[in-house]
Design a protein around this motif. Structure first.
Motif, short mmCIF file in Angstrom:
data_model
loop_
_atom_site.label_atom_id
_atom_site.label_comp_id
_atom_site.label_asym_id
_atom_site.label_seq_id
_atom_site.Cartn_x
_atom_site.Cartn_y
_atom_site.Cartn_z
N GLN A 26 12.79 -105.22 15.54
CA GLN A 26 14.24 -104.98 15.58
C GLN A 26 15.02 -106.27 15.76
O GLN A 26 16.24 -106.24 15.89
CB GLN A 26 14.56 -103.99 16.71
N ILE B 111 22.99 -105.25 13.04
CA ILE B 111 21.96 -104.62 13.88
C ILE B 111 22.33 -103.18 14.26
O ILE B 111 21.84 -102.64 15.25
CB ILE B 111 21.67 -105.44 15.15
N ARG C 190 19.43 -100.98 14.70
CA ARG C 190 18.41 -101.46 15.64
C ARG C 190 18.89 -101.22 17.08
O ARG C 190 19.21 -102.17 17.80
CB ARG C 190 18.12 -102.94 15.40
#
Length: 501
Positions: free
Chosen positions: A217, A252, A255
């Motif tokens: 991640q 992100i 994630r």
């Protein structure tokens, strides 16, 4: 007195402040703004946390922008989690618009365009000030919470940290931690067994797999040096305005583990390093967590308990946490109960589940003789919200459907050229954007393993002798059992002092 006069007196009394405050807008009655019936939030209660909620497109981001601007104007620094990438406009003044002037005339306050001191931060490869932390600073407890480990696995992590302390092995990044785990059940097995007891290879294998999941991640970019110093979030510019620190998270969004890791480490570091502020007249720092459901969506029970503890404790340091999400039900009840300010934009009732959520949301607000809360929740327009806050004595203010003021800065993103100019003028980029990879546990243990392998080759050349086998105990390692206890948990919330630099 007419109903309108009664309403005006009701709002004026409920939102009266002796100290400094932020004006959010004007209260509304029967769908119309009551000019000069101003809804004000005392600075004194802004460390009591808050919630900004509402359906997509109802104005949550602009409300966040208004709060950030006014906090900056009052000399209070802000940290914004920008998952959608639409907050950079704070660095440029609003171009203005006749509809903005019309809105402010209804509210009863003049509109003034302005830009604000902005710092662009990054957790990933995007441009901006790089935010990093070392594994040591996380400590065994917080790292175990992030990895969602069992009690036995958490004990192994505690043993690894103890071994690194005893042998002066800096744990800076994830490759350091993985190397120590591998060493503990490989070349260094005898050394570990002698001093710390036997460590299960199946447990270390599970821990390694969870670390790899975290790396996938993007956490390998976050762990390392140079560590970000949280005091740099509290900077004030030459005009006495607080910096608005914008953390770009657009790459992100998918994630959540990395996002949760960063958030918990940041909050824990702030709690460990900021002094107690007591009953102050103004907060030290305000954090806005956009798309807050990402923190709670995949969080374990242990992680949720950690978040709840931080929310309860961190306000004594003068820190306010503001969660921005679509529905209040995205936030656990234990956390929701700690939020003093609630700004509720419109909710939409398309399904039976939506109607149930609206009913639950309405029950979270004070009863008002002027509003049918459930009805108002579905009829609010863009840039309108129900507000419930705390007055200077910590008492809930009257519920107010509010016509919100417009942002003073641009309600759009910066161009690439403008963004690059902000980053280029940063005072923090030179401090944090140089990658440092000094000698740490990974390099030291590699040297140790090479030396052991050479010695093993020499041993092979000697005559072998018969070995007796002994039965291994299946009982839990007593060292691990002790290190799992609270006695050995590092600091408040698992944060270490930065001692291995």
């Amino acid at each position: 007195m007419s109903t309108k006069d009664e309403f005006f007196a009701h709002i004026e009394k409920g939102y009266a402040t002796k100290g400094d405050s932020i004006t959010m807008g004007a209260a509304m009655l029967n769908g119309e703004a009551v000019t000069n019936a101003l809804v004000k939030i005392p600075l004194k209660t802004l460390n009591r946390h808050g919630l900004i909620a509402g359906a997509t497109g109802t104005g949550k981001t602009k409300t966040l922008q208004v709060l950030a601007e006014n906090l900056s104007d009052k000399g209070i620094p802000v940290l914004l989690m920008d998952l959608k990438g639409d907050l950079s406009g704070l660095a440029q003044p609003s171009p203005g618009h006749p509809k903005i002037d019309e809105r402010h005339a209804k509210i009863g306050i003049p509109f003034e365009a302005n830009s604000f001191p902005v710092e662009i931060l990054s957790l990933s490869e995007q441009d901006g000030v790089k935010l990093r932390a070392t594994v040591s600073e996380f400590g065994p407890t917080l790292l175990s919470r992030i990895l969602d480990l069992t009690e036995t696995q958490e004990g192994i992590v505690a043993v690894v940290f103890k071994y690194c302390d005893d042998n002066k092995l800096p744990l800076l990044d994830l490759k350091d931690f993985k190397k120590v785990l591998q060493y503990a059940t490989g070349t260094g097995k005898k050394e570990f067994t002698k001093d710390y007891g036997r460590i299960s290879t199946s447990s270390t294998g599970t821990i390694l797999r969870k670390i790899i999941e975290l790396e996938q991640q993007g956490a390998d970019l976050f762990f390392g040096e140079k560590s970000f110093e949280v005091d740099d979030l509290t900077r004030i510019d030459e005009n006495g305005r607080g910096y608005i620190n914008i953390l770009r998270l657009t790459d992100i969004q998918d994630r959540p583990k990395l996002f949760s890791t960063f958030m918990l480490s940041l909050l824990a570091e702030i709690y460990a390093t900021f002094p107690e502020q007591g009953d102050s007249d103004r907060p030290e720092l305000i954090l806005f967590i956009d798309e807050a459901h990402l923190i709670f969506k995949e969080a374990s029970k242990a992680l949720l308990d950690q978040i709840e503890s931080i929310v309860k404790l961190i306000r004594s340091k003068g820190i306010g946490l503001y969660f921005v999400t679509q529905n209040p039900t995205d936030v656990p009840n234990e956390v929701l109960a700690q939020l003093g300010l609630k700004v509720q934009h419109a909710l939409r009732a398309f399904t039976a589940r939506d109607r149930k959520a609206i009913k639950l949301t309405a029950e979270n607000y004070p009863i008002s003789e002027f509003y049918d809360t459930k009805e108002v929740l579905t009829s609010l327009g863009i840039g309108e919200a129900l507000i419930s806050a705390l007055d200077e004595k910590g008492r809930p203010t009257p519920l107010a459907a509010t016509l919100l003021r417009a942002p003073m800065s641009r309600m759009d993103v910066l161009t690439e050229k403008e963004l690059n100019a902000v980053i280029k003028s940063s005072g923090l980029v030179p401090k944090y954007n140089e990658e440092i990879d000094r000698e740490s546990a990974y390099e030291i243990l590699n040297e140790k393993i090479e030396k052991a392998e050479k010695e093993a080759e020499k041993e092979k050349e000697k005559p072998t002798s018969r070995r007796t086998t002994t039965r291994r105990s299946t009982r839990q390692n007593p060292v691990i059992k002790v290190l799992t206890s609270a006695t050995f948990i590092r600091g408040v919330l698992g944060v270490l002092k930065k001692v291995m630099r």
